[in-house]
Design a protein around this motif. Structure first.
Motif, PDB file in Angstrom:
ATOM      1  N   HIS A 191       0.862  -1.283  -0.128  1.00  0.00           N
ATOM      2  CA  HIS A 191       0.088  -0.036   0.089  1.00  0.00           C
ATOM      3  C   HIS A 191       0.885   1.214  -0.174  1.00  0.00           C
ATOM      4  CE1 HIS A 191      -2.125  -3.450   1.885  1.00  0.00           C
ATOM      5  NE2 HIS A 191      -3.174  -2.992   1.183  1.00  0.00           N
ATOM      6  N   PRO A 192       0.374   2.583  -0.404  1.00  0.00           N
ATOM      7  CA  PRO A 192       1.126   3.534  -0.584  1.00  0.00           C
ATOM      8  C   PRO A 192       1.398   3.989   0.907  1.00  0.00           C
ATOM      9  CG  PRO A 192      -0.768   3.752  -1.782  1.00  0.00           C
ATOM     10  CD  PRO A 192      -0.949   2.614  -1.042  1.00  0.00           C
ATOM     11  N   GLN A 193       2.739   4.553   1.062  1.00  0.00           N
ATOM     12  CA  GLN A 193       2.973   4.620   2.370  1.00  0.00           C
ATOM     13  C   GLN A 193       4.197   5.762   2.321  1.00  0.00           C
ATOM     14  OE1 GLN A 193       5.013   1.245   4.617  1.00  0.00           O
ATOM     15  NE2 GLN A 193       3.600   1.577   5.935  1.00  0.00           N
ATOM     16  N   CYS A 194       4.115   6.583   3.310  1.00  0.00           N
ATOM     17  CA  CYS A 194       5.358   7.712   3.092  1.00  0.00           C
ATOM     18  C   CYS A 194       6.594   7.135   3.504  1.00  0.00           C
ATOM     19  CB  CYS A 194       4.927   8.845   4.263  1.00  0.00           C
ATOM     20  SG  CYS A 194       5.147   8.312   5.692  1.00  0.00           S
ATOM     21  N   LYS A 195       7.652   7.972   2.670  1.00  0.00           N
ATOM     22  CA  LYS A 195       8.860   7.382   2.872  1.00  0.00           C
ATOM     23  C   LYS A 195       9.489   7.270   4.421  1.00  0.00           C
ATOM     24  CE  LYS A 195      10.549   8.646  -1.715  1.00  0.00           C
ATOM     25  NZ  LYS A 195      10.771   6.863  -2.130  1.00  0.00           N
ATOM     26  N   PRO A 196       9.321   8.172   5.068  1.00  0.00           N
ATOM     27  CA  PRO A 196       9.641   7.985   6.756  1.00  0.00           C
ATOM     28  C   PRO A 196       9.178   6.707   7.222  1.00  0.00           C
ATOM     29  CG  PRO A 196       9.174  10.305   6.100  1.00  0.00           C
ATOM     30  CD  PRO A 196       8.846   9.562   5.052  1.00  0.00           C
ATOM     31  N   CYS A 197       7.742   6.423   6.990  1.00  0.00           N
ATOM     32  CA  CYS A 197       7.158   5.315   7.783  1.00  0.00           C
ATOM     33  C   CYS A 197       7.617   4.192   7.138  1.00  0.00           C
ATOM     34  CB  CYS A 197       5.687   5.388   7.526  1.00  0.00           C
ATOM     35  SG  CYS A 197       5.048   6.888   8.539  1.00  0.00           S
ATOM     36  N   ASN A 198       7.940   3.953   5.785  1.00  0.00           N
ATOM     37  CA  ASN A 198       8.396   2.877   5.258  1.00  0.00           C
ATOM     38  C   ASN A 198       9.637   2.598   5.221  1.00  0.00           C
ATOM     39  OD1 ASN A 198       7.792   0.603   3.537  1.00  0.00           O
ATOM     40  ND2 ASN A 198       8.747   1.557   1.833  1.00  0.00           N
ATOM     41  N   GLY A 199      10.420   3.470   5.367  1.00  0.00           N
ATOM     42  CA  GLY A 199      12.000   3.517   5.656  1.00  0.00           C
ATOM     43  C   GLY A 199      12.559   3.248   7.199  1.00  0.00           C
ATOM     44  N   ASP A 200      11.708   3.329   8.139  1.00  0.00           N
ATOM     45  CA  ASP A 200      12.166   3.116   9.549  1.00  0.00           C
ATOM     46  C   ASP A 200      11.911   1.776  10.062  1.00  0.00           C
ATOM     47  OD1 ASP A 200      12.608   3.999  12.032  1.00  0.00           O
ATOM     48  OD2 ASP A 200      10.632   4.441  12.680  1.00  0.00           O
ATOM     49  N   GLY A 201      12.469   0.555   9.454  1.00  0.00           N
ATOM     50  CA  GLY A 201      12.519  -0.539   9.573  1.00  0.00           C
ATOM     51  C   GLY A 201      11.262  -1.167   9.882  1.00  0.00           C
ATOM     52  N   TYR A 235      -1.908   0.648  11.095  1.00  0.00           N
ATOM     53  CA  TYR A 235      -2.058  -0.103   9.972  1.00  0.00           C
ATOM     54  C   TYR A 235      -2.774  -1.713  10.038  1.00  0.00           C
ATOM     55  CZ  TYR A 235       0.318  -1.335   5.413  1.00  0.00           C
ATOM     56  OH  TYR A 235       0.324  -1.889   4.185  1.00  0.00           O
ATOM     57  N   THR A 236      -2.565  -2.415  11.012  1.00  0.00           N
ATOM     58  CA  THR A 236      -3.395  -3.371  11.320  1.00  0.00           C
ATOM     59  C   THR A 236      -4.950  -3.513  11.428  1.00  0.00           C
ATOM     60  OG1 THR A 236      -1.392  -4.525  12.583  1.00  0.00           O
ATOM     61  CG2 THR A 236      -3.562  -5.545  12.863  1.00  0.00           C
ATOM     62  N   MET A 237      -5.151  -2.298  12.112  1.00  0.00           N
ATOM     63  CA  MET A 237      -6.462  -2.093  12.020  1.00  0.00           C
ATOM     64  C   MET A 237      -7.020  -1.803  10.773  1.00  0.00           C
ATOM     65  SD  MET A 237      -7.470  -3.093  15.213  1.00  0.00           S
ATOM     66  CE  MET A 237      -9.218  -2.542  14.873  1.00  0.00           C
ATOM     67  N   TRP A 238      -6.444  -0.954   9.787  1.00  0.00           N
ATOM     68  CA  TRP A 238      -6.808  -0.643   8.296  1.00  0.00           C
ATOM     69  C   TRP A 238      -6.832  -1.825   7.527  1.00  0.00           C
ATOM     70  CZ3 TRP A 238      -4.620  -1.344   3.645  1.00  0.00           C
ATOM     71  CH2 TRP A 238      -5.472  -0.379   2.760  1.00  0.00           C
ATOM     72  N   MET A 239      -5.932  -2.788   7.819  1.00  0.00           N
ATOM     73  CA  MET A 239      -5.872  -4.015   7.130  1.00  0.00           C
ATOM     74  C   MET A 239      -7.128  -4.977   7.381  1.00  0.00           C
ATOM     75  SD  MET A 239      -3.114  -4.354   5.111  1.00  0.00           S
ATOM     76  CE  MET A 239      -3.061  -6.241   4.742  1.00  0.00           C
ATOM     77  N   ILE A 240      -7.388  -5.148   8.789  1.00  0.00           N
ATOM     78  CA  ILE A 240      -8.734  -5.886   9.099  1.00  0.00           C
ATOM     79  C   ILE A 240      -9.883  -5.177   8.629  1.00  0.00           C
ATOM     80  CG2 ILE A 240     -10.090  -6.281  11.170  1.00  0.00           C
ATOM     81  CD1 ILE A 240      -7.410  -6.927  12.612  1.00  0.00           C
ATOM     82  N   ASP A 241     -10.300  -3.929   8.660  1.00  0.00           N
ATOM     83  CA  ASP A 241     -11.045  -3.305   8.137  1.00  0.00           C
ATOM     84  C   ASP A 241     -11.308  -3.240   6.558  1.00  0.00           C
ATOM     85  OD1 ASP A 241     -11.883  -2.257  10.690  1.00  0.00           O
ATOM     86  OD2 ASP A 241     -11.084  -0.206  10.414  1.00  0.00           O
ATOM     87  N   THR A 242     -10.189  -3.512   6.140  1.00  0.00           N
ATOM     88  CA  THR A 242     -10.247  -3.554   4.498  1.00  0.00           C
ATOM     89  C   THR A 242     -10.310  -4.859   3.953  1.00  0.00           C
ATOM     90  OG1 THR A 242      -8.519  -1.398   4.563  1.00  0.00           O
ATOM     91  CG2 THR A 242      -8.680  -2.800   2.404  1.00  0.00           C
ATOM     92  N   TYR A 243      -9.595  -5.950   4.512  1.00  0.00           N
ATOM     93  CA  TYR A 243      -9.458  -7.276   3.945  1.00  0.00           C
ATOM     94  C   TYR A 243     -10.194  -8.325   4.890  1.00  0.00           C
ATOM     95  CZ  TYR A 243      -6.230  -5.024   0.970  1.00  0.00           C
ATOM     96  OH  TYR A 243      -5.725  -4.104   0.107  1.00  0.00           O
ATOM     97  N   GLY A 244     -10.722  -7.630   6.045  1.00  0.00           N
ATOM     98  CA  GLY A 244     -11.341  -8.951   7.010  1.00  0.00           C
ATOM     99  C   GLY A 244     -10.215  -9.495   7.825  1.00  0.00           C
ATOM    100  N   ARG A 245     -10.536  -9.618   9.280  1.00  0.00           N
ATOM    101  CA  ARG A 245      -9.664 -10.231  10.205  1.00  0.00           C
ATOM    102  C   ARG A 245      -9.182 -11.650   9.704  1.00  0.00           C
ATOM    103  NH1 ARG A 245      -9.485  -9.077  15.424  1.00  0.00           N
ATOM    104  NH2 ARG A 245      -8.094 -10.488  16.796  1.00  0.00           N
ATOM    105  N   GLU A 246      -9.987 -12.408   9.199  1.00  0.00           N
ATOM    106  CA  GLU A 246      -9.691 -13.960   8.775  1.00  0.00           C
ATOM    107  C   GLU A 246      -8.615 -13.663   7.888  1.00  0.00           C
ATOM    108  OE1 GLU A 246     -12.621 -16.719   7.204  1.00  0.00           O
ATOM    109  OE2 GLU A 246     -13.722 -16.290   9.145  1.00  0.00           O
TER     110      GLU A 246
END
Length: 102
Positions: A30-40, A50-61
């Protein structure tokens, strides 16, 4: 909020270093700002969001499935990368046409 391709990376929910299986899966990138993506992959303390967004978007399962199989080894060949790049370019073109960039 940034502009398309203005300081953004393709951030992986499950990092490439932890999972070859999910490395090229669009639901993992997913699109992510460079500082967030580059911080290990620490997302500047935004892991839970991010985890909650993933669950909301794709479902917990699906998110649990991602984590369950993340250690599955996958070997990619040059043709796999070529196909992925071709699909990505087609999707980018589609979106550029959609937003009137082309």
């Amino acid at each position: 909020v940034g502009k398309y391709n203005d300081g953004f990376d393709g951030g992986h929910f499950i990092s490439k270093s932890k999972s070859s299986y999910w490395m090229l899966e669009s639901k993992n990138i997913h699109p992510q700002c460079k500082p967030c993506n580059g911080d290990g992959m620490k997302f500047h303390g935004k892991e839970v969001e991010y985890t909650m967004w993933m669950i909301d978007t794709y479902g917990r399962e699906f998110v649990e499935h991602m984590r369950d199989v993340q250690r599955t080894k996958t070997s990619y060949k040059t043709v796999d990368y070529d196909e992925y790049i071709a699909k990505a370019r087609a999707e980018i073109k589609r979106h550029e046409e959609r937003i009137g960039k082309v």
